[in-house]
Design a protein around this motif. Sequence first.
Motif, PDB file in Angstrom:
ATOM      1  N   VAL A 136       0.841  -1.205   0.000  1.00  0.00           N
ATOM      2  CA  VAL A 136       0.000   0.000   0.000  1.00  0.00           C
ATOM      3  C   VAL A 136       0.871   1.248   0.000  1.00  0.00           C
ATOM      4  CG1 VAL A 136      -1.638   1.344   1.358  1.00  0.00           C
ATOM      5  CG2 VAL A 136      -1.999  -1.106   1.047  1.00  0.00           C
TER       6      VAL A 136
ATOM      7  N   VAL B   9       0.863   3.971  -2.984  1.00  0.00           N
ATOM      8  CA  VAL B   9       0.497   5.357  -2.673  1.00  0.00           C
ATOM      9  C   VAL B   9       1.604   6.305  -3.109  1.00  0.00           C
ATOM     10  CG1 VAL B   9       0.125   6.989  -0.782  1.00  0.00           C
ATOM     11  CG2 VAL B   9      -1.107   4.831  -0.817  1.00  0.00           C
TER      12      VAL B   9
ATOM     13  N   GLN C  56      -1.475  10.829  -3.563  1.00  0.00           N
ATOM     14  CA  GLN C  56      -2.508  10.835  -2.538  1.00  0.00           C
ATOM     15  C   GLN C  56      -3.829  11.340  -3.097  1.00  0.00           C
ATOM     16  OE1 GLN C  56       0.439  12.773   0.596  1.00  0.00           O
ATOM     17  NE2 GLN C  56      -1.510  12.251   1.553  1.00  0.00           N
TER      18      GLN C  56
ATOM     19  N   ASN D 109      -7.575   6.949  -5.307  1.00  0.00           N
ATOM     20  CA  ASN D 109      -6.382   6.097  -5.382  1.00  0.00           C
ATOM     21  C   ASN D 109      -6.270   5.177  -4.180  1.00  0.00           C
ATOM     22  OD1 ASN D 109      -5.646   7.195  -7.802  1.00  0.00           O
ATOM     23  ND2 ASN D 109      -4.052   8.527  -6.983  1.00  0.00           N
ATOM     24  N   LEU D 110      -6.563   5.721  -2.993  1.00  0.00           N
ATOM     25  CA  LEU D 110      -6.455   4.914  -1.778  1.00  0.00           C
ATOM     26  C   LEU D 110      -7.438   3.751  -1.802  1.00  0.00           C
ATOM     27  CD1 LEU D 110      -4.914   4.797   0.920  1.00  0.00           C
ATOM     28  CD2 LEU D 110      -6.798   6.064   1.950  1.00  0.00           C
TER      29      LEU D 110
ATOM     30  N   ILE E 260      -6.277   1.121  -4.296  1.00  0.00           N
ATOM     31  CA  ILE E 260      -5.144   0.361  -3.760  1.00  0.00           C
ATOM     32  C   ILE E 260      -5.618  -0.649  -2.728  1.00  0.00           C
ATOM     33  CG2 ILE E 260      -3.064   0.568  -2.349  1.00  0.00           C
ATOM     34  CD1 ILE E 260      -2.588   3.264  -3.778  1.00  0.00           C
TER      35      ILE E 260
ATOM     36  N   GLU F 174      -6.260   3.115   6.855  1.00  0.00           N
ATOM     37  CA  GLU F 174      -6.454   4.507   6.426  1.00  0.00           C
ATOM     38  C   GLU F 174      -6.025   5.463   7.521  1.00  0.00           C
ATOM     39  OE1 GLU F 174      -8.042   8.327   6.481  1.00  0.00           O
ATOM     40  OE2 GLU F 174      -9.004   6.774   7.717  1.00  0.00           O
TER      41      GLU F 174
ATOM     42  N   LEU G 244      -2.147   5.398   7.637  1.00  0.00           N
ATOM     43  CA  LEU G 244      -1.529   6.091   6.506  1.00  0.00           C
ATOM     44  C   LEU G 244      -1.742   7.601   6.603  1.00  0.00           C
ATOM     45  CD1 LEU G 244      -2.508   3.688   3.578  1.00  0.00           C
ATOM     46  CD2 LEU G 244      -0.224   4.056   4.503  1.00  0.00           C
TER      47      LEU G 244
ATOM     48  N   GLY H  84      -2.002   9.094   3.447  1.00  0.00           N
ATOM     49  CA  GLY H  84      -3.338   8.610   3.130  1.00  0.00           C
ATOM     50  C   GLY H  84      -4.136   9.621   2.338  1.00  0.00           C
TER      51      GLY H  84
END
Length: 311
Positions: free
Chosen positions: A159, A163, A168, A172-173, A176, A243, A246, A252
């Motif tokens: 991850v 990232v 960011q 995208n998060l 992933i 989350e 990150l 994140g």
Amino acid sequence: MTDISTQRPRTRLDRQFDQIRAREEAGLNSHAKGSRFVRKFLNNKLAVFGLVVFTIIILASILAPFLTPWDPQKINLRAILKPPSWEHWFGTDKTGRDVFARVLYGGQISILVGLGSAIASAIIGVVIGCYTAYVGGWVDTIAMRVSEIFMSFPQIILVLLLVAITGQSLANLMIIFILTGWGGIYRLARARMLSLREEEYVQALRSFGLSTPLIAFKHILPNALGPIMVNVTLSTAAFILQEAGLSFLGLGVPMGIPTWGNILNVAQDLRVLQSNWWMWLPVGAVISLFVLSVNFIGDGLRDATDPTQQG
């Protein structure tokens, strides 16, 4: 000739059976109505508690505009680092933003990331796992090798790498998380399908000429949903924690978007941790309660769907 069974002395168990039969013949035995799954779930007090907490946090996040008048992103330099009060229930942060409003609005994003990623990865993993396991052959082999590639790396490292490459953003998060999270539930769905596809009712469906997708998804998949639902709840909790971690590290969701992890990121200064506890304690408690509630719900679903524990 005398019947030997009539000469056997009556035991306490015989009398209990006689009482049960008498009550049954008289129609006095009450038969439980409704779903056995629901009754089993409701008998688990921790699962019910988790469901209540889960519902409260979800509703509070959805109804955030009606629960607080403050804008979670509005800076107020006249109210910097104010402790909890009737005006600001959870106090304010280093730029004067209301922490209570940020917790509520942040829950919308954090729960969306966690629950949305878990559901999407579950759909992908279940569809691929059920179909490839039922078909078998080279299709199943390729799917297994692909899942092993994703699962061979520690998820948090993968991850972080993705990232750093993609940048960011909320989208995208979530992408992933989905890409790195479907492998586990795929292997679970595949294992359940391999154990169920040799059942007699499946052989009967094949003899009637039903199509492969119809047999796999309509007739076999419902019998494997129990462990899958439990896995979705556990994945939701894991994604929310990832989350938060990150975002706490600044990798994140972008800092301009309020999330539970970004709220913690603002409070990572040592002086803030020591003297301004309201910046991290409320959001930390909400994250802990939400993750615990999801795990309790998962335990309740596991017990309710386990045929060995059905009453």
